[in-house]
Design an enzyme around this catalytic site. Structure first.
Site, mmCIF file in Angstrom:
data_model
loop_
_atom_site.group_PDB
_atom_site.id
_atom_site.type_symbol
_atom_site.label_atom_id
_atom_site.label_comp_id
_atom_site.label_asym_id
_atom_site.label_seq_id
_atom_site.Cartn_x
_atom_site.Cartn_y
_atom_site.Cartn_z
ATOM 1 N N CYS A 163 0.801 -1.227 0.000
ATOM 2 C CA CYS A 163 0.000 0.000 0.000
ATOM 3 C C CYS A 163 0.835 1.279 0.000
ATOM 4 C CB CYS A 163 -0.927 0.007 1.201
ATOM 5 S SG CYS A 163 -2.092 -1.351 1.154
HETATM 6 C C1 LIG Z 1 -11.505 -3.973 10.046
HETATM 7 C C2 LIG Z 1 -11.979 -2.776 10.874
HETATM 8 C C3 LIG Z 1 -12.763 -1.839 9.941
HETATM 9 C C4 LIG Z 1 -12.944 -3.298 11.954
HETATM 10 O O1 LIG Z 1 -13.404 -2.239 12.767
HETATM 11 P P1 LIG Z 1 -13.220 -2.265 14.377
HETATM 12 O O2 LIG Z 1 -11.804 -2.602 14.689
HETATM 13 O O3 LIG Z 1 -13.760 -0.996 14.918
HETATM 14 O O4 LIG Z 1 -14.214 -3.405 14.812
HETATM 15 P P2 LIG Z 1 -13.939 -4.752 15.625
HETATM 16 O O5 LIG Z 1 -12.765 -4.677 16.527
HETATM 17 O O6 LIG Z 1 -15.258 -5.103 16.244
HETATM 18 O O7 LIG Z 1 -13.613 -5.797 14.465
HETATM 19 C C5 LIG Z 1 -14.639 -6.320 13.621
HETATM 20 C C6 LIG Z 1 -14.173 -7.693 13.185
HETATM 21 O O8 LIG Z 1 -13.034 -7.534 12.332
HETATM 22 C C7 LIG Z 1 -12.040 -8.463 12.724
HETATM 23 N N1 LIG Z 1 -10.720 -7.953 12.360
HETATM 24 C C8 LIG Z 1 -10.197 -6.753 12.653
HETATM 25 N N2 LIG Z 1 -8.946 -6.647 12.132
HETATM 26 C C9 LIG Z 1 -8.694 -7.804 11.497
HETATM 27 C C10 LIG Z 1 -7.586 -8.326 10.775
HETATM 28 N N3 LIG Z 1 -6.476 -7.605 10.562
HETATM 29 N N4 LIG Z 1 -7.667 -9.562 10.256
HETATM 30 C C11 LIG Z 1 -8.796 -10.311 10.431
HETATM 31 N N5 LIG Z 1 -9.885 -9.856 11.103
HETATM 32 C C12 LIG Z 1 -9.833 -8.637 11.636
HETATM 33 C C13 LIG Z 1 -12.220 -8.554 14.238
HETATM 34 O O9 LIG Z 1 -11.665 -9.748 14.756
HETATM 35 C C14 LIG Z 1 -13.744 -8.552 14.372
HETATM 36 O O10 LIG Z 1 -14.253 -9.851 14.168
HETATM 37 P P3 LIG Z 1 -15.497 -10.359 15.049
HETATM 38 O O11 LIG Z 1 -16.636 -9.430 14.763
HETATM 39 O O12 LIG Z 1 -15.730 -11.764 14.567
HETATM 40 O O13 LIG Z 1 -15.040 -10.296 16.481
HETATM 41 C C15 LIG Z 1 -10.805 -2.056 11.549
HETATM 42 O O14 LIG Z 1 -10.203 -2.917 12.513
HETATM 43 C C16 LIG Z 1 -9.754 -1.599 10.584
HETATM 44 O O15 LIG Z 1 -9.918 -0.598 9.865
HETATM 45 N N6 LIG Z 1 -8.603 -2.281 10.638
HETATM 46 C C17 LIG Z 1 -7.460 -1.933 9.799
HETATM 47 C C18 LIG Z 1 -7.327 -2.945 8.723
HETATM 48 C C19 LIG Z 1 -5.931 -2.928 8.146
HETATM 49 O O16 LIG Z 1 -4.991 -3.474 8.748
HETATM 50 N N7 LIG Z 1 -5.737 -2.302 7.007
HETATM 51 C C20 LIG Z 1 -4.431 -2.207 6.412
HETATM 52 C C21 LIG Z 1 -4.393 -3.008 5.196
HETATM 53 S S1 LIG Z 1 -2.731 -3.087 4.700
HETATM 54 C C22 LIG Z 1 -2.376 -1.591 4.029
HETATM 55 O O17 LIG Z 1 -3.227 -0.774 3.846
HETATM 56 C C23 LIG Z 1 -0.956 -1.316 3.731
HETATM 57 C C24 LIG Z 1 -0.044 -2.441 3.317
HETATM 58 O O18 LIG Z 1 0.113 -2.827 2.155
HETATM 59 O O19 LIG Z 1 0.661 -2.889 4.167
#
Ligand SMILES: CC(C)(COP(=O)(O)OP(=O)(O)OC[C@H]1O[C@@H](n2cnc3c(N)ncnc32)[C@H](O)[C@@H]1OP(=O)(O)O)[C@@H](O)C(=O)NCCC(=O)NCCSC(=O)CC(=O)O
Length: 391
Positions: A163
């Site tokens: 990313c």
């Molecule tokens: C996914 C989210 C929108 C979820 O919102 P919240 O955290 O507020 O909600 P929450 O804690 O209740 O989580 C909702 C559900 O998502 C799951 N969850 C959260 N993060 C997770 C992950 N990394 N992998 C797998 N599952 C995940 C939780 O276990 C939960 O499951 P359950 O409901 O079953 O308990 C957020 O955590 C978020 O924006 N995370 C960032 C994601 C990320 O890492 N993006 C970067 C991509 S890489 C990038 O961009 C750059 C690169 O190339 O490196």
């Protein structure tokens, strides 16, 4: 020596500037509130009710309204190996992306070139980045051919940078433009999630997060120093660029090409890593420029990797809510398109020009975990150069 004597004359006088921006998305648009139904239907996985409920929860919390995809239901039906996790499918995916990635990249580039207004023959360098295609010759050569670039164009290809790729390209393009007088660098980043599309599986929650957040898109920019008064309108001056690796975070975002496509796993810790490290990364980048804080004085172009990442940036830096408005808008309208996303954010920031003047920060996070930071100065047509940074 005569050969060395002209070095200074070969360099540009001024800092590199972003002179034009273009973006493109495929046509297939899926609403986020319908995504779980769509995804479990096309992967024939309706029986996995708990995973579907989980995907629905993530989609609901994602702050994404819709995403665009090159793949359609029909394309997936024609390639059962892409949906069946037990079958090899890398060849099928790469066969499709071999043409689809350069075409989307060229669409974004065409839009940037149209805004720039100069002939394609004036492009001297081409930098392309993707992890969605892997061929020889590469996407750079295919894009050069579609656009009809001059055979003397100097091409550079960056692969699998995750990313942060567009920010890496901008950092490289800044050096190219400042060290080569009259260079005009076209940079293009394109990603298609077809390379990583997978059916759900109880043992692979990482699949759920990537299917929930990532979308397809391409972004392009033209970079050059010493804009031609009569022809070019700089959008942002590129004041300084830096990259910092957060120690011991190799696991933060990992990916690998497998027989069944590219497997990308962002760790649960990504939002926390950003929260803990972001201010130090910024101070490292900005202190040499004499800046020590006052984050709300800047405009912000942050890669919206996920809603929680933007929330944590806001919290760590005590940012006013409108500072993340462009990043949140792009996340909502397109999802996380990996590298191209930050180009969409910059495009949105220049549209909201009245809210984003003076100095700002472009930031993206990628595998490493690396934080790419670029300090920008938003140009207005009346006064192109920030007196604070012109000698
Ligand atoms: C996914 C989210 C929108 C979820 O919102 P919240 O955290 O507020 O909600 P929450 O804690 O209740 O989580 C909702 C559900 O998502 C799951 N969850 C959260 N993060 C997770 C992950 N990394 N992998 C797998 N599952 C995940 C939780 O276990 C939960 O499951 P359950 O409901 O079953 O308990 C957020 O955590 C978020 O924006 N995370 C960032 C994601 C990320 O890492 N993006 C970067 C991509 S890489 C990038 O961009 C750059 C690169 O190339 O490196």
């Amino acid at each position: 020596m005569v050969l060395l004597g002209n070095r200074q004359a070969e360099r540009a006088d001024g800092p590199a500037c972003i002179l034009a921006i273009g973006t493109a998305n495929p046509a297939n648009c899926v609403r986020q509130d319908e995504y779980a139904d769509y995804y479990f239907r096309v992967t024939k996985s309706e029986h996995l009710t708990e995973l579907k409920a989980k995907l629905n929860r993530i989609c609901h919390k994602s702050a994404i309204k819709k995403r665009y995809f090159h793949h359609t239901e029909e394309l997936l039906q024609g390639h059962p190996e892409i949906i069946n996790r037990t079958l090899p499918s890398l060849n099928a995916r790469l066969d499709i992306t071999a043409t689809a990635v350069p075409e989307l990249a060229a669409a974004a580039a065409t839009s940037a070139i149209a805004e720039w207004g100069r002939p394609v023959a004036d492009i001297t360098h081409l930098v392309v980045s993707t992890y969605s295609a892997a061929h020889m010759p590469g996407v750079d050569h295919r894009v050069a051919s579609i656009l009809g670039l001059d055979p003397s164009v100097r091409t550079t290809m960056l692969y699998v940078k995750g990313c942060s790729s567009a920010s890496t390209m901008l950092r490289v393009a800044k050096d190219m433009a400042e060290n080569n007088r009259r260079a005009r660098v076209l940079l293009v980043c394109a990603e298609l999630t077809l390379i990583m599309f997978r059916a759900p599986h109880e043992d692979h929650v990482e699949t759920t997060i990537t299917q929930a957040l990532l979308g397809d898109g391409a972004g392009a920019m033209i970079v050059g120093a010493d804009p031609e008064d009569s022809e070019e309108r700089p959008l942002f001056e590129m004041v300084a660029a830096s990259q910092r690796t957060i120690p011991e975070t190799t696991h933060g975002a990992v990916g690998q090409f497998m027989e069944d496509g590219f497997l990308f796993c962002p760790s649960f810790e990504m939002p926390a890593l950003i929260l803990e490290n972001i201010e130090q990364c910024l101070l490292d980048a900005l202190r040499p420029l004499g800046f020590n804080g006052g984050w709300n004085e800047l405009f912000w172009a942050v890669h919206p990797g996920g809603r929680a990442i933007l929330d944590n940036m806001e919290e760590a830096l005590q940012l006013e809510p409108e500072k993340m408005a462009a990043s949140r808008y792009v996340l909502s309208e397109y999802g996380n398109m990996s590298g191209p996303t930050v180009i969409f954010v910059l495009d949105e920031i220049r549209r909201r020009h009245d809210e984003h003047q003076g100095l700002g920060v472009m930031m993206a996070f990628g595998p490493g975990v690396v934080v790419e930071t670029m300090i920008l100065h938003a140009c207005n047509t009346a006064s192109r150069t920030n007196p604070a940074y012109s000698e």
